[in-house]
Design a protein around this motif. Structure first.
Motif, PDB file in Angstrom:
ATOM      1  N   VAL A 120      40.712  41.230  37.627  1.00 46.71           N
ATOM      2  CA  VAL A 120      42.080  41.719  37.809  1.00 46.71           C
ATOM      3  C   VAL A 120      42.992  40.626  38.363  1.00 46.71           C
ATOM      4  N   GLN A 121      42.450  39.758  39.222  1.00 40.24           N
ATOM      5  CA  GLN A 121      43.236  38.630  39.728  1.00 40.24           C
ATOM      6  C   GLN A 121      43.557  37.664  38.583  1.00 40.24           C
ATOM      7  N   GLN A 122      42.563  37.377  37.753  1.00 35.99           N
ATOM      8  CA  GLN A 122      42.787  36.507  36.607  1.00 35.99           C
ATOM      9  C   GLN A 122      43.875  37.090  35.703  1.00 35.99           C
ATOM     10  N   TRP A 123      43.796  38.385  35.466  1.00 30.46           N
ATOM     11  CA  TRP A 123      44.770  39.046  34.610  1.00 30.46           C
ATOM     12  C   TRP A 123      46.176  38.924  35.202  1.00 30.46           C
ATOM     13  N   LEU A 124      46.300  39.193  36.507  1.00 27.71           N
ATOM     14  CA  LEU A 124      47.599  39.084  37.171  1.00 27.71           C
ATOM     15  C   LEU A 124      48.173  37.670  37.051  1.00 27.71           C
ATOM     16  N   LEU A 125      47.342  36.685  37.350  1.00 25.96           N
ATOM     17  CA  LEU A 125      47.814  35.304  37.307  1.00 25.96           C
ATOM     18  C   LEU A 125      48.237  34.898  35.897  1.00 25.96           C
ATOM     19  N   GLU A 126      47.453  35.308  34.909  1.00 22.84           N
ATOM     20  CA  GLU A 126      47.774  34.960  33.524  1.00 22.84           C
ATOM     21  C   GLU A 126      49.023  35.672  33.018  1.00 22.84           C
ATOM     22  N   ASN A 127      49.102  36.961  33.280  1.00 21.42           N
ATOM     23  CA  ASN A 127      50.146  37.779  32.669  1.00 21.42           C
ATOM     24  C   ASN A 127      51.452  37.841  33.441  1.00 21.42           C
ATOM     25  N   THR A 128      51.434  37.559  34.735  1.00 21.93           N
ATOM     26  CA  THR A 128      52.691  37.605  35.481  1.00 21.93           C
ATOM     27  C   THR A 128      53.208  36.219  35.838  1.00 21.93           C
ATOM     28  N   LEU A 129      52.292  35.254  35.985  1.00 16.86           N
ATOM     29  CA  LEU A 129      52.716  33.904  36.368  1.00 16.86           C
ATOM     30  C   LEU A 129      52.529  32.888  35.239  1.00 16.86           C
ATOM     31  N   GLY A 130      51.780  33.261  34.210  1.00 19.59           N
ATOM     32  CA  GLY A 130      51.483  32.318  33.134  1.00 19.59           C
ATOM     33  C   GLY A 130      50.495  31.254  33.562  1.00 19.59           C
ATOM     34  N   LEU A 131      49.721  31.546  34.599  1.00 19.79           N
ATOM     35  CA  LEU A 131      48.756  30.592  35.142  1.00 19.79           C
ATOM     36  C   LEU A 131      47.448  30.705  34.366  1.00 19.79           C
TER      37      LEU A 131
ATOM     38  N   VAL B  30      48.357  27.506  44.193  1.00 21.81           N
ATOM     39  CA  VAL B  30      48.311  27.620  42.728  1.00 21.81           C
ATOM     40  C   VAL B  30      47.155  26.798  42.177  1.00 21.81           C
ATOM     41  N   ASN B  31      46.997  25.558  42.659  1.00 25.54           N
ATOM     42  CA  ASN B  31      45.898  24.717  42.180  1.00 25.54           C
ATOM     43  C   ASN B  31      44.538  25.292  42.527  1.00 25.54           C
ATOM     44  N   ALA B  32      44.418  25.882  43.704  1.00 28.99           N
ATOM     45  CA  ALA B  32      43.149  26.506  44.092  1.00 28.99           C
ATOM     46  C   ALA B  32      42.793  27.649  43.140  1.00 28.99           C
ATOM     47  N   GLN B  33      43.792  28.387  42.667  1.00 34.40           N
ATOM     48  CA  GLN B  33      43.533  29.476  41.719  1.00 34.40           C
ATOM     49  C   GLN B  33      43.068  28.907  40.382  1.00 34.40           C
ATOM     50  N   ARG B  34      43.728  27.843  39.949  1.00 36.56           N
ATOM     51  CA  ARG B  34      43.365  27.235  38.663  1.00 36.56           C
ATOM     52  C   ARG B  34      41.962  26.641  38.701  1.00 36.56           C
ATOM     53  N   PHE B  35      41.639  25.931  39.779  1.00 37.81           N
ATOM     54  CA  PHE B  35      40.318  25.305  39.875  1.00 37.81           C
ATOM     55  C   PHE B  35      39.221  26.311  40.215  1.00 37.81           C
ATOM     56  N   GLY B  36      39.567  27.398  40.902  1.00 39.59           N
ATOM     57  CA  GLY B  36      38.575  28.402  41.293  1.00 39.59           C
ATOM     58  C   GLY B  36      38.597  29.638  40.416  1.00 39.59           C
ATOM     59  N   TRP B  37      39.075  29.491  39.195  1.00 38.64           N
ATOM     60  CA  TRP B  37      39.276  30.614  38.276  1.00 38.64           C
ATOM     61  C   TRP B  37      38.034  31.497  38.148  1.00 38.64           C
ATOM     62  N   GLU B  38      36.872  30.900  38.046  1.00 35.79           N
ATOM     63  CA  GLU B  38      35.627  31.661  37.829  1.00 35.79           C
ATOM     64  C   GLU B  38      35.259  32.517  39.048  1.00 35.79           C
TER      65      GLU B  38
ATOM     66  N   TYR C 184      50.291  35.168  46.327  1.00 34.77           N
ATOM     67  CA  TYR C 184      50.587  35.615  44.964  1.00 34.77           C
ATOM     68  C   TYR C 184      52.015  36.144  44.890  1.00 34.77           C
ATOM     69  N   ARG C 185      52.381  37.006  45.834  1.00 39.01           N
ATOM     70  CA  ARG C 185      53.716  37.616  45.827  1.00 39.01           C
ATOM     71  C   ARG C 185      54.801  36.558  46.037  1.00 39.01           C
ATOM     72  N   LEU C 186      54.556  35.581  46.918  1.00 36.62           N
ATOM     73  CA  LEU C 186      55.539  34.521  47.143  1.00 36.62           C
ATOM     74  C   LEU C 186      55.743  33.681  45.880  1.00 36.62           C
ATOM     75  N   VAL C 187      54.643  33.349  45.196  1.00 31.38           N
ATOM     76  CA  VAL C 187      54.749  32.592  43.941  1.00 31.38           C
ATOM     77  C   VAL C 187      55.460  33.431  42.891  1.00 31.38           C
ATOM     78  N   GLN C 188      55.095  34.709  42.803  1.00 32.79           N
ATOM     79  CA  GLN C 188      55.709  35.600  41.824  1.00 32.79           C
ATOM     80  C   GLN C 188      57.225  35.695  42.060  1.00 32.79           C
TER      81      GLN C 188
ATOM     82  N   ALA D  76      60.192  26.949  38.985  1.00 32.94           N
ATOM     83  CA  ALA D  76      59.019  26.494  38.237  1.00 32.94           C
ATOM     84  C   ALA D  76      57.761  26.764  39.052  1.00 32.94           C
ATOM     85  N   LEU D  77      56.665  26.937  38.363  1.00 35.84           N
ATOM     86  CA  LEU D  77      55.374  27.136  39.013  1.00 35.84           C
ATOM     87  C   LEU D  77      55.042  25.874  39.808  1.00 35.84           C
ATOM     88  N   PRO D  78      54.815  25.982  41.121  1.00 35.56           N
ATOM     89  CA  PRO D  78      54.536  24.786  41.923  1.00 35.56           C
ATOM     90  C   PRO D  78      53.208  24.149  41.503  1.00 35.56           C
ATOM     91  N   GLU D  79      53.201  22.818  41.471  1.00 38.30           N
ATOM     92  CA  GLU D  79      52.001  22.122  41.027  1.00 38.30           C
ATOM     93  C   GLU D  79      51.372  21.243  42.104  1.00 38.30           C
TER      94      GLU D  79
END
Length: 159
Positions: free
Chosen positions: A54-65, A41-49, A10-14, A22-25
């Protein structure tokens, strides 16, 4: 709390995004300190549930994921993998006249969705590790069904 591996990626992507990247895809897009960030990044998107709120919030609000909207691509069946590898062998044979390729040889194959088993609407090149596949087929020749062995014999397979 979540594990340190998640926090590290997370910190490396941030840091990468904050530095203007750009957000790596995809795999290999961004590798930082030995971490390939595209698959993370893809694992976070596919494993969102499975993520904590708090992880979802961080990814959405700091990375736009955001979570993935489309379905995950279907994994290839063994028959589809065989067909894909055989198509690569045929392409290589048509071009070279033989199947004597180095173990590290990769064949770039244009595919159709039906052959590759993809759900996406875009056809495109697939890289088939033909040399590795041929070596593995040779090692398992005794276990191959007759039809598969015959398909390779037609291409002059050296067993």
């Amino acid at each position: 709390m979540w594990d340190t591996g998640w926090q590290r990626c997370y910190r490396l992507v941030q840091n990468h995004v904050q530095a203007g990247g750009a957000l790596p895809e995809a795999a290999g897009d961004v590798v930082v300190q030995g971490e390939d960030l595209g698959p993370w990044v893809n694992a976070q998107r596919f494993g969102w549930e499975q993520l904590l709120p708090v992880q979802q919030w961080l990814l959405e609000n700091t990375l736009g994921l955001e979570p993935v909207k489309e379905e995950r691509p279907v994994k290839l069946t063994q028959d589809a993998k065989w067909a894909l590898n055989l198509a690569a062998a045929r392409q290589s044979h048509a071009r070279e006249g033989h199947l004597r390729v180095p173990r590290k040889h990769a064949e770039h194959l244009e595919t159709e969705n039906a052959l590759s088993g993809r759900q996406s609407s875009t056809d495109g090149p697939v890289v088939v590790k033909l040399g590795t596949w041929l070596d593995n087929v040779r090692k398992r020749a005794a276990k191959l069904p007759e039809q598969r062995r015959a398909d390779l014999d037609q291409l002059g397979m050296r067993w």
